[in-house]
Motif scaffolding. Structure first.
Motif, PDB file in Angstrom:
ATOM      1  N   ALA A  34     -25.016   1.712  13.010  1.00 33.41           N
ATOM      2  CA  ALA A  34     -24.200   2.967  12.316  1.00 33.41           C
ATOM      3  C   ALA A  34     -23.192   2.737  11.076  1.00 33.41           C
ATOM      4  N   GLU A  35     -23.357   3.208  10.065  1.00 32.84           N
ATOM      5  CA  GLU A  35     -22.211   3.154   9.094  1.00 32.84           C
ATOM      6  C   GLU A  35     -20.652   3.249   9.730  1.00 32.84           C
ATOM      7  N   PRO A  36     -19.831   2.417   8.977  1.00 29.03           N
ATOM      8  CA  PRO A  36     -18.433   2.409   9.497  1.00 29.03           C
ATOM      9  C   PRO A  36     -17.995   3.891   9.076  1.00 29.03           C
ATOM     10  N   VAL A  37     -16.989   4.438   9.827  1.00 29.18           N
ATOM     11  CA  VAL A  37     -16.416   5.457   9.427  1.00 29.18           C
ATOM     12  C   VAL A  37     -15.118   5.234   8.671  1.00 29.18           C
ATOM     13  N   TRP A  38     -14.993   5.899   7.356  1.00 28.25           N
ATOM     14  CA  TRP A  38     -13.885   5.500   6.357  1.00 28.25           C
ATOM     15  C   TRP A  38     -13.157   6.733   5.827  1.00 28.25           C
ATOM     16  N   ASN A  39     -12.098   6.411   5.186  1.00 28.09           N
ATOM     17  CA  ASN A  39     -11.471   7.356   4.216  1.00 28.09           C
ATOM     18  C   ASN A  39     -10.730   6.632   2.952  1.00 28.09           C
ATOM     19  N   LEU A  40     -10.652   7.393   1.799  1.00 29.75           N
ATOM     20  CA  LEU A  40      -9.681   6.886   0.941  1.00 29.75           C
ATOM     21  C   LEU A  40      -8.782   8.023   0.462  1.00 29.75           C
ATOM     22  N   LEU A  41      -7.611   7.331   0.633  1.00 31.21           N
ATOM     23  CA  LEU A  41      -6.425   8.295   0.444  1.00 31.21           C
ATOM     24  C   LEU A  41      -5.667   7.994  -0.936  1.00 31.21           C
ATOM     25  N   ARG A  42      -5.222   9.179  -1.620  1.00 29.14           N
ATOM     26  CA  ARG A  42      -4.798   9.138  -2.818  1.00 29.14           C
ATOM     27  C   ARG A  42      -3.292   9.156  -2.673  1.00 29.14           C
ATOM     28  N   VAL A  43      -2.413   8.276  -2.943  1.00 32.32           N
ATOM     29  CA  VAL A  43      -0.932   8.456  -2.672  1.00 32.32           C
ATOM     30  C   VAL A  43       0.069   8.689  -3.920  1.00 32.32           C
ATOM     31  N   GLN A  44       0.583   9.613  -3.648  1.00 29.26           N
ATOM     32  CA  GLN A  44       1.482  10.209  -4.869  1.00 29.26           C
ATOM     33  C   GLN A  44       2.881   9.731  -4.306  1.00 29.26           C
ATOM     34  N   GLY A  45       3.740   9.126  -5.003  1.00 29.08           N
ATOM     35  CA  GLY A  45       5.021   8.799  -4.799  1.00 29.08           C
ATOM     36  C   GLY A  45       5.241   7.411  -4.381  1.00 29.08           C
ATOM     37  N   PRO A  46       6.548   6.987  -4.225  1.00 30.01           N
ATOM     38  CA  PRO A  46       6.726   5.294  -3.762  1.00 30.01           C
ATOM     39  C   PRO A  46       6.292   5.191  -2.384  1.00 30.01           C
ATOM     40  N   LEU A  47       5.607   3.801  -2.279  1.00 25.02           N
ATOM     41  CA  LEU A  47       5.151   3.573  -0.660  1.00 25.02           C
ATOM     42  C   LEU A  47       5.547   2.103  -0.480  1.00 25.02           C
ATOM     43  N   ASP A  48       6.187   1.681   0.357  1.00 18.99           N
ATOM     44  CA  ASP A  48       6.907   0.249   0.729  1.00 18.99           C
ATOM     45  C   ASP A  48       5.977  -0.275   1.499  1.00 18.99           C
ATOM     46  N   ALA A  49       5.196  -1.373   0.968  1.00 19.52           N
ATOM     47  CA  ALA A  49       4.221  -2.200   1.518  1.00 19.52           C
ATOM     48  C   ALA A  49       4.815  -2.651   2.947  1.00 19.52           C
ATOM     49  N   ALA A  50       5.824  -3.264   2.901  1.00 17.65           N
ATOM     50  CA  ALA A  50       6.379  -3.884   4.303  1.00 17.65           C
ATOM     51  C   ALA A  50       6.454  -2.891   5.090  1.00 17.65           C
ATOM     52  N   ARG A  51       6.814  -1.744   4.890  1.00 14.65           N
ATOM     53  CA  ARG A  51       7.112  -0.650   6.197  1.00 14.65           C
ATOM     54  C   ARG A  51       5.668  -0.303   6.383  1.00 14.65           C
ATOM     55  N   ALA A  53       2.767  -2.050   6.339  1.00 17.31           N
ATOM     56  CA  ALA A  53       2.250  -2.965   7.045  1.00 17.31           C
ATOM     57  C   ALA A  53       2.759  -2.982   8.503  1.00 17.31           C
ATOM     58  N   ALA A  54       4.092  -2.628   8.814  1.00 17.53           N
ATOM     59  CA  ALA A  54       4.548  -2.514  10.052  1.00 17.53           C
ATOM     60  C   ALA A  54       4.120  -1.403  10.752  1.00 17.53           C
ATOM     61  N   ALA A  55       3.830  -0.391  10.201  1.00 17.68           N
ATOM     62  CA  ALA A  55       3.101   0.892  10.788  1.00 17.68           C
ATOM     63  C   ALA A  55       1.927   0.580  11.001  1.00 17.68           C
ATOM     64  N   VAL A  56       0.968  -0.079  10.300  1.00 21.87           N
ATOM     65  CA  VAL A  56      -0.431  -0.400  10.577  1.00 21.87           C
ATOM     66  C   VAL A  56      -0.450  -1.268  11.712  1.00 21.87           C
ATOM     67  N   GLU A  57       0.333  -2.368  11.878  1.00 24.29           N
ATOM     68  CA  GLU A  57       0.456  -3.293  13.180  1.00 24.29           C
ATOM     69  C   GLU A  57       0.816  -2.448  14.328  1.00 24.29           C
ATOM     70  N   ARG A  58       1.884  -1.389  14.254  1.00 27.45           N
ATOM     71  CA  ARG A  58       2.474  -0.916  15.378  1.00 27.45           C
ATOM     72  C   ARG A  58       1.310   0.066  15.931  1.00 27.45           C
ATOM     73  N   VAL A  59       0.629   1.013  15.130  1.00 31.66           N
ATOM     74  CA  VAL A  59      -0.321   1.701  15.588  1.00 31.66           C
ATOM     75  C   VAL A  59      -1.555   1.091  15.985  1.00 31.66           C
ATOM     76  N   SER A  60      -1.980   0.437  15.323  1.00 29.04           N
ATOM     77  CA  SER A  60      -3.360  -0.443  15.755  1.00 29.04           C
ATOM     78  C   SER A  60      -2.984  -1.017  17.072  1.00 29.04           C
ATOM     79  N   LEU A  61      -1.850  -1.736  17.247  1.00 27.90           N
ATOM     80  CA  LEU A  61      -1.764  -2.723  18.649  1.00 27.90           C
ATOM     81  C   LEU A  61      -1.486  -1.316  19.527  1.00 27.90           C
TER      82      LEU A  61
END
Length: 446
Positions: A34-51, A53-61
């Motif tokens: 089966a094809e992967p399930v995916w999405n592409l989000l358009r982000v308006q406004g500042p986004l801190d990459a380190a924060r 990255a920490a959120a991605v690790e925390r939620v995925s774990l």
């Protein structure tokens, strides 16, 4: 993650991937067909990459299903836990992610493998998350892609909302039960079998693939297999959102119910009878399961009303009522008891994705089909299909209903006429609710 989660009965549609996918010598699913399930989000406004990255690790774990893998065993299909490991945020720095209001072509080429390539489930994480930044600031993009044996579109929405929440707060606690708890709390096997067997009677009067279609220039090709070799990505006419709002007031139905019923009626106008429609639904058995992250989407068939009301609006209302209380399948295939597919028509309405608030200044929204068009430039594959046409509706953009349609060109050489008919059904429901179905067929020349 508790050790008792190490080995569970497999659940849901992904179990079929063990038969059609690449399985290694130990019985593990390595690559899902089966094809992967995916999405592409358009982000308006500042986004801190380190924060982020920490959120991605925390939620995925903390998301248990991301650490489970399908395995074929002598006890049947199982879900086996692997050592939990967090996902790592990928970062791509480019000149500009957006050109002339669309995804930049070079960015589309770079992101396509991340979004579309099959994951090696034995040796790679279950998904990928990537932040795309422009050299001069401005809009950023957030791409997410996961293997379909572990997530579905509904769950991806839950996961992205969890990422935004973890970014805001610096913490994350899953709101709903884990997927393993969901599987453990399923009803007894006898109850699940009874629920599934109800479909035998429901589908008995609706043999495959449905009454023959006579779309302009097309032919009913069944029993030849259906193939996807046509693609259609655009918006419905601009009046449709307002007509849907008016029709909601008149009928008391939701926008999703109206679009489903309007599509069923529109296709039936070009056929020798009303069309049963293959579809997907979030297969939760209890209200609290709506927050479970995992592959809970299950196939079912929306049945036409019987008897058929004469007026258009009454037909749509009757269609919605007919399909309100269809029995759950609890992750089992209806094919176990009754023929499910192929069908002439299949339809899926993607739940509207609310804008994600990363903080007070920053919001993210799902990219429109028009914005994503560069992803699909060039030849697209010809693949077998469970329906002559698969229609996906999107209502993420204000004042717009988008449609992504894949179809068999022998059955439907050109889909615009059918999409115009759907729009006419919605308009009639909004402004001429007593119009007869027969009169509408004459009006459309169907």
């Amino acid at each position: 993650m508790p050790t008792e989660y190490e080995d569970l009965p497999a659940y849901g549609m992904p179990v079929r991937s063990l038969a059609g996918g690449e399985v290694d010598s130990d019985g593990y699913l390595r690559r899902n067909p089966a094809e992967p399930v995916w999405n592409l989000l358009r982000v308006q406004g500042p986004l801190d990459a380190a924060r982020l990255a920490a959120a991605v690790e925390r939620v995925s774990l903390a998301t248990d299903v991301l650490h489970l893998r399908l395995r074929s065993t002598d006890r049947g299909p199982r879900l086996v836990q692997r050592e939990p490991a967090p996902l790592k945020l990928e970062i791509r720095d480019v000149e500009s992610p957006v050109v002339d209001g669309r995804l930049a072509k070079e960015v589309a080429l770079d992101l396509a493998p991340l979004l579309f390539d099959k994951i090696d489930l034995r040796h790679e994480p279950a998904g990928r998350v990537c932040l795309v930044r422009g050299a001069h600031g401005g809009e950023q993009l957030l791409a997410l892609s996961f293997d379909h044996s572990l997530l579905d579109g509904w769950s991806l929405g839950l996961l992205t909302r969890a990422l935004a929440g973890a970014y805001r707060t610096g913490d994350y606690t899953p709101r709903g039960r884990g997927f393993a708890d969901f599987v453990r709390a399923l009803p007894a096997q006898a109850e699940r079998e009874r629920s599934l067997s109800e479909w035998s009677g429901l589908l008995e009067g609706h043999p495959l693939p449905g009454p023959p279609l006579h779309l302009p220039g097309g032919r009913s090709k069944w029993p030849e297999p259906f193939e996807i070799n046509g693609y259609f990505d655009r918006s419905l006419p601009p009046r449709v959102p307002a007509d849907l709002t008016a029709a909601v007031v008149h009928t008391g139905l939701t926008r999703a119910q109206l679009l489903s019923a309007a599509t069923a009626l529109a296709t039936g106008l070009f056929a020798e009878g009303p069309q049963p429609v293959l579809s997907l639904r979030h297969g939760h058995a209890r209200p609290e399961d709506v927050l479970v992250v995992g592959p809970l989407v299950e196939p079912y068939v929306m049945l036409p009303p019987s008897p058929e009301p004469a007026a258009v609006a009454d037909w749509l209302i009757a269609h919605a009522r007919t399909n309100e209380e269809l029995p759950p399948t609890y992750g089992r295939s209806i094919r176990d008891v009754a023929p499910l597919a192929p069908r002439n028509v299949a339809l899926n309405i993607i739940p509207p994705a609310r804008p994600l608030a990363f903080d007070g200044e920053t919001r993210a929204t799902s990219a429109s089909r028009d914005f994503l068009a560069p992803l699909w430039e060039g030849d697209r594959p010809v693949v077998p299909s469970t329906a002559a046409m698969w229609i996906n509706y999107y209502m993420d953009q204000p004042g717009t209903v988008e449609v992504s349609l894949t179809y068999d060109t022998e059955v439907m050489p050109e889909p615009q006429r059918l999409m115009d008919a759907v729009a006419e059904v919605v308009a009639a429901t909004a402004h001429e609710p007593d119009l007869g179905v027969g009169a509408l067929r004459v009006r459309l020349g169907a």
